[in-house]
Design a protein around this motif. Sequence first.
Motif, PDB file in Angstrom:
ATOM      1  N   ILE A  11     -14.286  47.305   7.014  1.00  0.00           N
ATOM      2  CA  ILE A  11     -13.117  47.284   7.910  1.00  0.00           C
ATOM      3  C   ILE A  11     -13.478  46.540   9.199  1.00  0.00           C
ATOM      4  O   ILE A  11     -12.713  45.688   9.677  1.00  0.00           O
ATOM      5  CB  ILE A  11     -12.623  48.715   8.210  1.00  0.00           C
ATOM      6  CG1 ILE A  11     -11.988  49.348   6.962  1.00  0.00           C
ATOM      7  CG2 ILE A  11     -11.628  48.716   9.374  1.00  0.00           C
ATOM      8  CD1 ILE A  11     -11.700  50.832   7.097  1.00  0.00           C
ATOM      9  N   LEU A  12     -14.640  46.847   9.759  1.00  0.00           N
ATOM     10  CA  LEU A  12     -15.068  46.171  10.992  1.00  0.00           C
ATOM     11  C   LEU A  12     -15.237  44.676  10.777  1.00  0.00           C
ATOM     12  O   LEU A  12     -14.878  43.870  11.641  1.00  0.00           O
ATOM     13  CB  LEU A  12     -16.366  46.790  11.507  1.00  0.00           C
ATOM     14  CG  LEU A  12     -16.250  48.223  12.016  1.00  0.00           C
ATOM     15  CD1 LEU A  12     -17.627  48.785  12.337  1.00  0.00           C
ATOM     16  CD2 LEU A  12     -15.323  48.320  13.212  1.00  0.00           C
ATOM     17  N   SER A  22      -2.631  42.861   9.729  1.00  0.00           N
ATOM     18  CA  SER A  22      -1.898  44.118   9.574  1.00  0.00           C
ATOM     19  C   SER A  22      -2.773  45.164   8.914  1.00  0.00           C
ATOM     20  O   SER A  22      -3.700  44.854   8.158  1.00  0.00           O
ATOM     21  CB  SER A  22      -0.639  43.895   8.727  1.00  0.00           C
ATOM     22  OG  SER A  22      -1.006  43.673   7.377  1.00  0.00           O
ATOM     23  N   ASN A  23      -2.460  46.419   9.195  1.00  0.00           N
ATOM     24  CA  ASN A  23      -3.187  47.516   8.566  1.00  0.00           C
ATOM     25  C   ASN A  23      -3.078  47.419   7.049  1.00  0.00           C
ATOM     26  O   ASN A  23      -4.055  47.645   6.330  1.00  0.00           O
ATOM     27  CB  ASN A  23      -2.662  48.860   9.065  1.00  0.00           C
ATOM     28  CG  ASN A  23      -3.409  50.004   8.430  1.00  0.00           C
ATOM     29  OD1 ASN A  23      -4.610  50.128   8.582  1.00  0.00           O
ATOM     30  ND2 ASN A  23      -2.692  50.822   7.679  1.00  0.00           N
ATOM     31  N   ALA A  24      -1.908  47.061   6.550  1.00  0.00           N
ATOM     32  CA  ALA A  24      -1.725  46.927   5.103  1.00  0.00           C
ATOM     33  C   ALA A  24      -2.639  45.829   4.546  1.00  0.00           C
ATOM     34  O   ALA A  24      -3.228  45.986   3.474  1.00  0.00           O
ATOM     35  CB  ALA A  24      -0.266  46.627   4.766  1.00  0.00           C
ATOM     36  N   GLY A  25      -2.779  44.737   5.278  1.00  0.00           N
ATOM     37  CA  GLY A  25      -3.651  43.654   4.847  1.00  0.00           C
ATOM     38  C   GLY A  25      -5.116  44.056   4.852  1.00  0.00           C
ATOM     39  O   GLY A  25      -5.870  43.721   3.937  1.00  0.00           O
ATOM     40  N   ILE A  26      -5.511  44.785   5.883  1.00  0.00           N
ATOM     41  CA  ILE A  26      -6.893  45.273   5.951  1.00  0.00           C
ATOM     42  C   ILE A  26      -7.152  46.232   4.798  1.00  0.00           C
ATOM     43  O   ILE A  26      -8.159  46.130   4.099  1.00  0.00           O
ATOM     44  CB  ILE A  26      -7.170  45.967   7.305  1.00  0.00           C
ATOM     45  CG1 ILE A  26      -7.018  44.978   8.453  1.00  0.00           C
ATOM     46  CG2 ILE A  26      -8.560  46.601   7.306  1.00  0.00           C
ATOM     47  CD1 ILE A  26      -6.982  45.631   9.832  1.00  0.00           C
ATOM     48  N   ILE A  41      -9.733  53.566  10.963  1.00  0.00           N
ATOM     49  CA  ILE A  41      -9.702  52.735  12.176  1.00  0.00           C
ATOM     50  C   ILE A  41      -9.537  53.627  13.404  1.00  0.00           C
ATOM     51  O   ILE A  41     -10.252  53.467  14.400  1.00  0.00           O
ATOM     52  CB  ILE A  41      -8.591  51.675  12.091  1.00  0.00           C
ATOM     53  CG1 ILE A  41      -8.952  50.619  11.042  1.00  0.00           C
ATOM     54  CG2 ILE A  41      -8.364  51.013  13.457  1.00  0.00           C
ATOM     55  CD1 ILE A  41      -7.834  49.642  10.717  1.00  0.00           C
ATOM     56  N   ARG A  42      -8.622  54.581  13.345  1.00  0.00           N
ATOM     57  CA  ARG A  42      -8.391  55.487  14.484  1.00  0.00           C
ATOM     58  C   ARG A  42      -9.641  56.311  14.791  1.00  0.00           C
ATOM     59  O   ARG A  42      -9.985  56.516  15.956  1.00  0.00           O
ATOM     60  CB  ARG A  42      -7.200  56.412  14.226  1.00  0.00           C
ATOM     61  CG  ARG A  42      -5.869  55.690  14.106  1.00  0.00           C
ATOM     62  CD  ARG A  42      -5.439  55.087  15.439  1.00  0.00           C
ATOM     63  NE  ARG A  42      -4.151  54.442  15.296  1.00  0.00           N
ATOM     64  CZ  ARG A  42      -3.955  53.136  15.410  1.00  0.00           C
ATOM     65  NH1 ARG A  42      -4.962  52.328  15.646  1.00  0.00           N
ATOM     66  NH2 ARG A  42      -2.751  52.626  15.288  1.00  0.00           N
ATOM     67  N   LEU A  43     -10.333  56.786  13.760  1.00  0.00           N
ATOM     68  CA  LEU A  43     -11.575  57.543  13.970  1.00  0.00           C
ATOM     69  C   LEU A  43     -12.634  56.677  14.640  1.00  0.00           C
ATOM     70  O   LEU A  43     -13.344  57.143  15.544  1.00  0.00           O
ATOM     71  CB  LEU A  43     -12.104  58.100  12.645  1.00  0.00           C
ATOM     72  CG  LEU A  43     -11.356  59.298  12.071  1.00  0.00           C
ATOM     73  CD1 LEU A  43     -11.855  59.619  10.664  1.00  0.00           C
ATOM     74  CD2 LEU A  43     -11.501  60.517  12.981  1.00  0.00           C
ATOM     75  N   VAL A  49     -16.690  53.364  18.447  1.00  0.00           N
ATOM     76  CA  VAL A  49     -17.258  52.277  17.648  1.00  0.00           C
ATOM     77  C   VAL A  49     -16.438  51.018  17.894  1.00  0.00           C
ATOM     78  O   VAL A  49     -16.990  49.938  18.115  1.00  0.00           O
ATOM     79  CB  VAL A  49     -17.270  52.641  16.147  1.00  0.00           C
ATOM     80  CG1 VAL A  49     -17.710  51.462  15.298  1.00  0.00           C
ATOM     81  CG2 VAL A  49     -18.170  53.850  15.898  1.00  0.00           C
ATOM     82  N   ILE A  50     -15.124  51.163  17.883  1.00  0.00           N
ATOM     83  CA  ILE A  50     -14.208  50.083  18.265  1.00  0.00           C
ATOM     84  C   ILE A  50     -13.820  50.373  19.706  1.00  0.00           C
ATOM     85  O   ILE A  50     -13.149  51.361  19.983  1.00  0.00           O
ATOM     86  CB  ILE A  50     -12.960  50.039  17.358  1.00  0.00           C
ATOM     87  CG1 ILE A  50     -13.354  49.753  15.908  1.00  0.00           C
ATOM     88  CG2 ILE A  50     -11.975  48.992  17.878  1.00  0.00           C
ATOM     89  CD1 ILE A  50     -12.200  49.840  14.928  1.00  0.00           C
TER      90      ILE A  50
END
Length: 153
Positions: A11-12, A22-26, A41-43, A49-50
């Motif tokens: 993801i990173l 987009s989140n859907a694309g990721i 991503i939210r975590l 981390v992000i």
Amino acid sequence: MTALDAIDRNILRVLRLDARKSNAGIAEEVGLSPSACLRRIRLMEQAGVIRGYTVLLDTASSDAMAVIINISLERQTEDYLDRFEAAVREHPEIRECYLMTGGSDYLLRVEVASSVGFERIHKEILSTLPGVARIHSSFSIRDVLASRKVGRT
């Protein structure tokens, strides 16, 4: 947050290439459902981390020059390092700051529109930072690689 697993690292990787994807694309690219991807991503955001998202400007079209600055301190004690780092954080003109090994203690990056703009930063900010013994500045000619993104969107 527990240690990052292979999916988190993937993801990173995707976000580093295109943080606007987009989140859907990721999710599709890393093999997760959109809800599971967004949760991860939210975590990572909550755990630090992000740390944020940013825009990389084309300096040729934004009339900005990058200046790379090597700073050597009078001493490398914890107190000197802490005071210097706290002062750097107070100046938004300093875009990046790295503690370094080698010939200098810190590497900084600023962006300026002209040598006159840099002179102001040098005089009003860099030369007043605590513990500075030496400042060495280099102006960039052009960006060669400012991100890992290939091509333009």
